[in-house]
Design a protein around this motif. Structure first.
Motif: not given
Length: 281
Positions: A152, A168-169, A172-173
């Protein structure tokens, strides 16, 4: 008694490339189980070696392997013999398995994980990390709150300017947390109790628009894809789908569908999702 390795699934490509118009060689993709621990995974019908995670990763499944057997182009006289011979011997195994389509999945001694950027060239979280067996496999004993917090809080960096990869943040998270919430509910509750960031993201998580197995949803409204691009909103009562719709003559009729257990629908209301709901990511 089971044998290893053992053929457990196969698929066939006839060589007709629809997009390029070229005539390639036909080939068989064969899936073999190589370890007794893979027997339970077989029941789920999804294996990592067929997952779309990259050419080199496909060979790293701890319990299965794939092989390719090439044949002839569609113009050759012997074209199609590969498929014919397999149908004669193993018709029951044709397309029996598919790739994993979820972010995470319980996978024997491991938890399969498919997150982009975690093995980037600048600050890979996979490299020299004892939690990982391989890029897509986390040892189950390491799949805990501490490990999830590291994912995370991770910020992968771009190769050239060392800037954070924002996807990603932002993408994906949340997908990861949604998957953990769905598949590991007790672990997820523990994570929320120790991570303010996870708690903040949780308040924004919604399953609306996601695909799910209808049989695992609570009663409520769902969206069903019908013919071609047509969609319809139905009421699900736990046993059947129903709706009222107009005919071309403006007459109101009732439509009832008795679904199969594996029917997939689109979630329209978070209230229909529960801990046992199977989300098809």
């Amino acid at each position: 008694m089971n044998e290893y390795p053992r053929l457990v699934s196969w698929s066939y490509y006839d060589g007709n490339n629809f997009f390029s118009g070229k005539k390639d060689k036909e080939f068989l993709t064969k899936v073999f189980i190589t370890d007794p621990k893979g027997e339970e995974i077989l029941k789920n019908g999804k294996v990592a070696c067929l997952a779309n995670v990259g050419l080199f990763d496909r060979a790293r499944d701890p319990y299965f392997k794939i092989t390719k057997q090439h044949g002839f182009t569609p113009r050759a006289k012997k074209h199609g013999e590969l498929k014919y011979n397999m149908l004669k011997k193993h018709s029951d195994l044709k397309d029996k398995l598919s790739g994993i389509d979820s972010v995470i999945l319980d996978y024997g001694d491991y938890v399969y994980i498919n997150l982009a950027y975690i093995d980037n060239y600048v600050n890979s979280i996979v490299e020299n990390n004892p939690a990982f067996y391989k890029k897509n496999f986390v040892f189950k004993e390491h799949f805990n709150v501490h490990f999830l917090k590291s994912l995370i809080n991770y910020n992968p960096l771009t190769l050239i300017d060392r800037a954070p990869i924002k996807d990603y943040q932002s993408k994906n998270v949340p997908r990861l947390l949604m998957a953990v919430k769905n598949q590991f509910p007790e672990l997820y509750k523990e994570l929320l109790s120790v991570s303010d960031k996870a708690k903040e993201i949780d308040s924004q998580i919604t399953y609306v628009g996601k695909s799910a197995k209808l049989s695992t949803l609570k009663p409520g409204k769902v969206e069903l894809r019908l013919y071609f691009i047509e969609k319809g909103i139905f009421d699900w009562d736990g046993k059947q789908l129903s709706r009222e719709t107009e005919t071309y003559g403006k007459e109101l009729i009732s439509q009832i569908i008795i679904p199969k257990d594996d029917l997939v629908v689109i979630v329209k209301d978070d209230a229909t999702v529960c801990e046992t709901t199977v989300i098809v990511d």
